[in-house]
Design a protein around this motif. Structure first.
Motif, mmCIF file in Angstrom:
data_model
loop_
_atom_site.group_PDB
_atom_site.id
_atom_site.type_symbol
_atom_site.label_atom_id
_atom_site.label_comp_id
_atom_site.label_asym_id
_atom_site.label_seq_id
_atom_site.Cartn_x
_atom_site.Cartn_y
_atom_site.Cartn_z
ATOM 1 N N VAL A 182 0.768 -1.212 -0.139
ATOM 2 C CA VAL A 182 -0.428 0.282 0.140
ATOM 3 C C VAL A 182 0.917 1.336 0.004
ATOM 4 O O VAL A 182 0.497 2.313 -1.173
ATOM 5 C CB VAL A 182 -1.016 -0.152 1.030
ATOM 6 C CG1 VAL A 182 -1.387 1.652 1.499
ATOM 7 C CG2 VAL A 182 -1.539 -1.705 1.123
ATOM 8 N N VAL A 183 1.563 0.936 1.046
ATOM 9 C CA VAL A 183 2.627 2.433 0.600
ATOM 10 C C VAL A 183 3.607 2.413 -0.560
ATOM 11 O O VAL A 183 3.418 3.681 -0.890
ATOM 12 C CB VAL A 183 3.863 2.231 1.970
ATOM 13 C CG1 VAL A 183 5.052 3.481 2.002
ATOM 14 C CG2 VAL A 183 3.317 2.724 3.220
ATOM 15 N N LEU A 184 4.251 1.067 -1.147
ATOM 16 C CA LEU A 184 4.764 1.860 -2.180
ATOM 17 C C LEU A 184 4.331 2.128 -3.416
ATOM 18 O O LEU A 184 4.219 3.383 -4.149
ATOM 19 C CB LEU A 184 5.302 0.565 -2.561
ATOM 20 C CG LEU A 184 6.827 -0.138 -2.085
ATOM 21 C CD1 LEU A 184 7.058 -1.532 -2.268
ATOM 22 C CD2 LEU A 184 7.764 1.037 -2.226
ATOM 23 N N ALA A 185 2.362 1.083 -3.309
ATOM 24 C CA ALA A 185 1.742 2.200 -4.265
ATOM 25 C C ALA A 185 0.967 3.232 -4.312
ATOM 26 O O ALA A 185 0.668 4.503 -5.000
ATOM 27 C CB ALA A 185 0.560 0.926 -4.805
ATOM 28 N N GLY A 186 1.206 4.032 -3.167
ATOM 29 C CA GLY A 186 0.641 5.164 -2.900
ATOM 30 C C GLY A 186 1.925 6.213 -2.752
ATOM 31 O O GLY A 186 1.841 7.892 -3.900
ATOM 32 N N GLU A 238 -2.420 6.197 -11.674
ATOM 33 C CA GLU A 238 -4.148 6.438 -11.778
ATOM 34 C C GLU A 238 -4.274 5.711 -10.411
ATOM 35 O O GLU A 238 -5.525 4.991 -11.253
ATOM 36 C CB GLU A 238 -4.504 6.018 -13.177
ATOM 37 C CG GLU A 238 -3.872 6.857 -13.747
ATOM 38 C CD GLU A 238 -3.904 8.717 -14.139
ATOM 39 O OE1 GLU A 238 -5.156 8.472 -14.395
ATOM 40 O OE2 GLU A 238 -3.240 9.655 -15.250
ATOM 41 N N ILE A 239 -4.965 5.912 -9.632
ATOM 42 C CA ILE A 239 -5.049 5.110 -8.097
ATOM 43 C C ILE A 239 -6.136 6.418 -7.100
ATOM 44 O O ILE A 239 -5.204 7.045 -6.897
ATOM 45 C CB ILE A 239 -3.956 4.043 -7.876
ATOM 46 C CG1 ILE A 239 -3.750 3.284 -8.347
ATOM 47 C CG2 ILE A 239 -5.098 3.522 -6.229
ATOM 48 C CD1 ILE A 239 -2.807 2.354 -7.890
ATOM 49 N N ASN A 240 -7.580 5.854 -7.008
ATOM 50 C CA ASN A 240 -8.260 6.870 -6.027
ATOM 51 C C ASN A 240 -7.000 6.811 -4.464
ATOM 52 O O ASN A 240 -7.387 5.539 -4.112
ATOM 53 C CB ASN A 240 -8.919 6.439 -5.294
ATOM 54 C CG ASN A 240 -9.855 7.545 -4.903
ATOM 55 O OD1 ASN A 240 -9.521 7.940 -4.245
ATOM 56 N ND2 ASN A 240 -11.074 7.279 -5.062
ATOM 57 N N PHE A 271 -5.762 4.000 0.180
ATOM 58 C CA PHE A 271 -5.025 3.369 1.427
ATOM 59 C C PHE A 271 -6.345 3.106 3.236
ATOM 60 O O PHE A 271 -6.133 2.476 3.492
ATOM 61 C CB PHE A 271 -5.087 5.270 2.283
ATOM 62 C CG PHE A 271 -3.189 5.470 1.608
ATOM 63 C CD1 PHE A 271 -2.078 4.329 2.124
ATOM 64 C CD2 PHE A 271 -3.385 6.482 0.565
ATOM 65 C CE1 PHE A 271 -1.136 5.133 1.247
ATOM 66 C CE2 PHE A 271 -1.856 7.068 0.350
ATOM 67 C CZ PHE A 271 -1.042 6.256 0.409
ATOM 68 N N GLY A 272 -7.611 3.622 2.348
ATOM 69 C CA GLY A 272 -8.809 3.006 3.747
ATOM 70 C C GLY A 272 -9.121 1.243 3.407
ATOM 71 O O GLY A 272 -9.117 0.891 4.553
ATOM 72 N N LEU A 273 -9.563 1.238 2.068
ATOM 73 C CA LEU A 273 -9.535 -0.454 1.545
ATOM 74 C C LEU A 273 -8.190 -1.311 2.747
ATOM 75 O O LEU A 273 -7.849 -2.188 2.823
ATOM 76 C CB LEU A 273 -9.251 -0.513 0.692
ATOM 77 C CG LEU A 273 -10.058 -2.074 0.132
ATOM 78 C CD1 LEU A 273 -10.795 -2.498 1.265
ATOM 79 C CD2 LEU A 273 -10.209 -2.324 -1.055
ATOM 80 N N GLY A 274 -7.025 -0.551 1.663
ATOM 81 C CA GLY A 274 -5.020 -0.718 2.643
ATOM 82 C C GLY A 274 -5.468 -1.081 4.086
ATOM 83 O O GLY A 274 -5.224 -1.811 4.535
ATOM 84 N N SER A 275 -5.747 -0.069 4.561
ATOM 85 C CA SER A 275 -5.832 -0.111 6.318
ATOM 86 C C SER A 275 -6.628 -0.924 6.862
ATOM 87 O O SER A 275 -5.825 -1.301 7.630
ATOM 88 C CB SER A 275 -6.217 1.840 6.367
ATOM 89 O OG SER A 275 -5.115 2.004 5.515
ATOM 90 N N LEU A 276 -8.001 -1.146 5.938
ATOM 91 C CA LEU A 276 -8.467 -1.673 6.968
ATOM 92 C C LEU A 276 -8.074 -3.425 6.673
ATOM 93 O O LEU A 276 -8.605 -4.281 7.671
ATOM 94 C CB LEU A 276 -9.888 -2.129 5.937
ATOM 95 C CG LEU A 276 -11.421 -2.604 6.358
ATOM 96 C CD1 LEU A 276 -11.494 -2.133 7.932
ATOM 97 C CD2 LEU A 276 -12.300 -2.575 5.395
#
Length: 61
Positions: free
Chosen positions: A19-23, A28-30, A35-40
């Motif tokens: 998630v951190v690397l994708a961020g 083109e990712i919301n 972060f919301g779904l990944g954190s959950l």
């Protein structure tokens, strides 16, 4: 059970890193969904890992 708990904790760490690397990457990712779904998912899997470890400690007594 303890090994399953440790495995779940390792998986949650890998998902967190993904998630951190994708961020960080310019994709083109919301970001709110990422972060919301990944954190959950990380929280759910980590809690499951802790529960498995706790259950293994209870069985050993």
């Amino acid at each position: 059970m303890k090994e399953l708990g440790v495995y779940c904790l390792d998986i949650s760490k890998l998902i967190f890193g993904g998630v951190v690397l994708a961020g960080i990457m310019d994709l083109e990712i919301n970001r709110y969904w990422l972060f919301g779904l990944g954190s959950l998912i990380v929280i759910v899997i980590a809690l499951a890992g802790f529960a498995f470890i706790k259950l293994s400690d209870v069985k050993n007594r």
